[in-house]
Write a protein that holds these residues in place. Structure first.
Motif, mmCIF file in Angstrom:
data_model
loop_
_atom_site.group_PDB
_atom_site.id
_atom_site.type_symbol
_atom_site.label_atom_id
_atom_site.label_comp_id
_atom_site.label_asym_id
_atom_site.label_seq_id
_atom_site.Cartn_x
_atom_site.Cartn_y
_atom_site.Cartn_z
ATOM 1 N N VAL A 1 0.844 -1.200 0.000
ATOM 2 C CA VAL A 1 0.000 0.000 0.000
ATOM 3 C C VAL A 1 0.880 1.251 0.000
ATOM 4 O O VAL A 1 0.699 2.167 -0.799
ATOM 5 C CB VAL A 1 -0.935 0.023 1.236
ATOM 6 C CG1 VAL A 1 -1.665 1.356 1.335
ATOM 7 C CG2 VAL A 1 -1.926 -1.131 1.178
ATOM 8 N N VAL B 1 -7.999 -3.883 3.612
ATOM 9 C CA VAL B 1 -6.925 -3.272 2.834
ATOM 10 C C VAL B 1 -7.444 -2.147 1.942
ATOM 11 O O VAL B 1 -6.796 -1.116 1.791
ATOM 12 C CB VAL B 1 -6.172 -4.328 2.001
ATOM 13 C CG1 VAL B 1 -4.965 -3.700 1.332
ATOM 14 C CG2 VAL B 1 -5.732 -5.469 2.890
ATOM 15 N N ARG C 1 -6.109 1.609 1.971
ATOM 16 C CA ARG C 1 -5.598 2.269 0.774
ATOM 17 C C ARG C 1 -6.242 3.648 0.603
ATOM 18 O O ARG C 1 -5.569 4.634 0.306
ATOM 19 C CB ARG C 1 -5.871 1.398 -0.450
ATOM 20 C CG ARG C 1 -4.820 1.594 -1.534
ATOM 21 C CD ARG C 1 -5.342 1.115 -2.834
ATOM 22 N NE ARG C 1 -5.529 -0.331 -2.889
ATOM 23 C CZ ARG C 1 -4.575 -1.179 -3.267
ATOM 24 N NH1 ARG C 1 -3.387 -0.749 -3.585
ATOM 25 N NH2 ARG C 1 -4.823 -2.466 -3.333
#
Ligand code: WTA
Length: 663
Positions: A631, A649, A653
């Protein structure tokens, strides 16, 4: 016309043999040292020890090796300050310049070997008068001023090990290190100069002394003249103590294995390790490498290592190596983007960023030793500053601290070295004390980005996961034979020493670095493979920063990764889950970043703090740092099959995209 880009002249796989001109004048231009060491490694080191070091009593045994504990040059007696000072004076070289020192505000001092010996002897007597005796630990927290090498050498003269803490570390970091070493004395200054401004050190020193119980006295060098708090019972001005001190202080006859210094470095846990270096072996290897890796011509060279003495590079290659070899060195207090005051006109942004090149030209510097991060910064600034200076005095260029990318190597070669100077890319560590893998400038054909081969007398191997030697290809860097300047242990923790360095692969020292061997047998260092980040060539552990983050009252959980950064090699990115009742905001993010700087020091301040609702974890609860790194580096995610909750995730992000990145 636009400036040529790297692509215009960088050709993949180009090799650079030393030029005929360089070889004709080089100290070593053949493979004789490699051959000698290959045939008889211990005999080779014994010869170097006798040639480069003056012993009060010769040693009997070259090496006692009880893996992983080494003793080098056993029974030998010597004193490092005698080797760095007295013997040059006795040989009639007392008027030679040891240091051209330049303060950031443009003030200068020229210090001869005579003067350095006198100052060191006086200060050694000062230390004695404050009750410091052989074996007592002395903590030093100073800017880059001449009194710093004076303090180190005075400690070495009486056999009191020093423990230097880099001036950028916080009060907490300083007190942890004072406590761990049980230091009796602290030497500091009111402050120093950086980026055009005075910065305070005594304030920080006061806060740490208050938090510790072993420090009996504090010696303060007056550098900036800024106001400082003063405790009559513990604090002493350096200049007042020196006024009445005698300059007669014969050097102690110390054992080869007496402790010379502790230097703390980050490991994979939150507690820094006090790396122990002793006397005879350390001096032998730093003198050897300083002489042959930089091709030192002591009568004509002006050598400059642009590191800070607070790190091992400065210990070995500003102080002990160069002085043992009787070299003339440059020492500079400040930063490269701070010109002399007469050139500081207009906005800071308009100041010329040419201080380094100005220094090279004015002093006629012949060797320049710096870090890839600095080189990449100069690349960003452009070659125009460089072109306005005459750098033709330079003969050898060095790099240290992190892998150098081929583009930066080529830029250094072309713009600083004028395509004339061999580049020595030196791989080594606080733990190794001196260079281990590097070209020899008159011998080795270099390849941009490769540190090439182990030095004579050092044996390294790359191994695979199972610990088997790899002839070609990638793996982990290990050292298979003891070397003179190796660490002798971790202060107060022999078990951790065994565990950290000698247990991963049996009978091998594990460096913590990945490496590969190419088809020509050249070594390429690939960076750390453990939880240690390398930011601008400085080691910082992810765990240390994580504990500083969760120490903030609003942070519940934190994960830290080192993300690839164009300039600093790696940059610290912290992901934090807030405690209930806290709302994410720019102010809070900034406060958390600042908190890390306060806890650990400005060098550990994260480039970005991302406030997240959750962290990516495996089903067993282990944080998947690999995904966080993806990321942070803006990459597609790697394998996510072990991730407990994939949506985490995406959310991270989005948050990362919003978080500002600071310098
Ligand atoms: C890294 C600094 C690639 C490496 C002297 C090592 C390097 C760590 C190089 C030690 C190099 C140092 N090429 N990587 N030439 N030099 N390193 O203890 O990861 O501050 O383990 O010592 O820096 O850092 P330390």
């Amino acid at each position: 016309m636009s400036e040529p880009t790297i692509e215009d002249y960088y050709v993949e796989d180009r090799t650079f043999p030393p030029s005929e001109t360089f070889r004709n004048n080089a100290l070593i231009a053949d493979r004789s040292l490699y051959e000698e060491a290959q045939e008889d490694r211990l005999g080779f080191w014994a010869r170097q020890a006798r040639e480069l070091v003056t012993w009060f009593e010769d040693f009997e045994t070259v090496l006692e090796w009880d893996l992983p504990f080494a003793k080098w040059f056993v029974e030998g007696k010597l004193n490092i300050s005698y080797n760095c000072l007295d013997r040059h004076v006795e040989a009639g070289r007392g008027d030679k310049i040891a240091f051209y020192w330049e303060g950031e505000p443009g003030d200068t001092r020229t210090i001869t070997y005579n003067e350095l010996l006198e100052e060191v002897s006086k200060f050694a007597n000062v230390l004695k008068s404050l009750g410091i005796t052989k074996g007592d630990r002395v903590c030093i927290y100073m800017p880059m001023i001449p009194e710093l090498p004076v303090a180190m050498l005075a400690c070495a003269r009486i056999g009191a090990p020093h423990s230097i803490v880099f001036g950028g570390f916080s009060a907490d970091s300083l007190s942890d290190r004072i406590d761990d070493a049980d230091a009796k004395l602290l030497i500091t200054s009111d402050g120093g100069y950086r980026r055009g401004e005075p910065f305070p050190l005594k304030d920080t020193a006061d806060a740490s002394v208050a938090a510790t119980s072993t420090v009996e006295n504090v010696i303060v060098v007056q550098r900036t003249g800024q106001n400082v708090e003063w405790d009559q019972t513990t604090d002493h001005w350096y200049h007042e103590l020196m006024e009445s001190a005698s300059s007669d202080c014969p050097p102690e006859h110390l054992n080869s294995e007496d402790l010379l210094y502790l230097l703390y470095t980050s490991g994979t846990t939150a507690k820094p390790k006090g790396i122990m270096h002793t006397t005879g072996g350390y001096l032998t290897q730093v003198a050897f490498t300083h002489k042959y890796i930089f091709d030192l011509q002591p009568d004509s060279d002006v050598y400059w290592c642009a590191a800070d003495i607070g790190w091992v590079t400065g210990h070995s290659y500003i102080v002990y190596g160069p002085l043992a070899n009787g070299a003339t060195s440059v020492m500079y207090e400040g930063t490269p983007d701070t010109p002399r005051p007469e050139f500081r006109t207009g906005d800071r942004a308009e100041w010329p960023k040419d201080r380094l090149w100005d220094i090279v030209q004015r002093y006629g510097v012949t060797q320049l030793y710096t870090a890839p991060t600095a080189i990449r910064t100069f690349m960003k600034w452009g070659a125009q500053e460089v072109e306005q200076h005459d750098l033709s005095s330079l003969r050898v260029l060095g790099t240290v601290g992190e892998p150098i990318n081929p583009e930066a190597w080529m830029w250094y070669h072309k713009n600083i070295g004028g395509e004339r100077c061999p580049i020595v890319d030196t791989w080594w560590q606080t733990e190794t004390g001196g260079h281990m893998i590097t070209p020899m400038p008159g011998v080795t054909t270099t390849k941009p980005g490769s540190a090439t081969h182990a030095i004579p007398g050092v044996v390294v191997e790359v191994v695979d996961d199972a610990g088997n030697k790899v002839e070609r290809g990638g793996g982990y860097l290990t050292i298979t034979e003891p070397w003179p300047s190796m660490l002798r242990g971790i202060w107060g923790d022999p078990e951790r020493y065994k565990e950290t360095y000698w247990s991963e692969y049996p009978d091998r020292y594990f460096a913590g670095d990945g490496a590969k061997i190419d088809d020509d047998g050249y070594l390429w260092l690939l960076g750390r493979v453990d939880d240690v980040m390398n930011v601008s060539g400085h080691r910082i552990s992810t765990t240390e920063v994580e504990s500083a983050l969760v120490d903030h009252s609003s942070v519940a959980e934190a994960a830290v990764v080192g993300a690839t950064d164009d300039t600093t090699g790696q940059a610290i990115v912290g992901y934090c889950i807030l405690r209930g009742g806290n709302e994410p905001s720019d102010e809070l993010r900034e406060e958390i970043r600042q908190h890390v700087a306060t806890k650990l020091g400005a060098i550990a301040r994260p480039k970005a703090v991302v406030l997240v609702p959750d962290l990516p974890k495996t089903r067993s609860g282990k944080i998947m740092r690999r995904l966080l790194r993806d990321v942070a580096e803006g990459r597609k995610l790697g394998d996510t099959t072990t991730l407990a909750d994939e949506s985490v995730v995406d959310e991270i992000r989005d948050r990362a995209a919003e978080a500002p990145q600071e310098d």
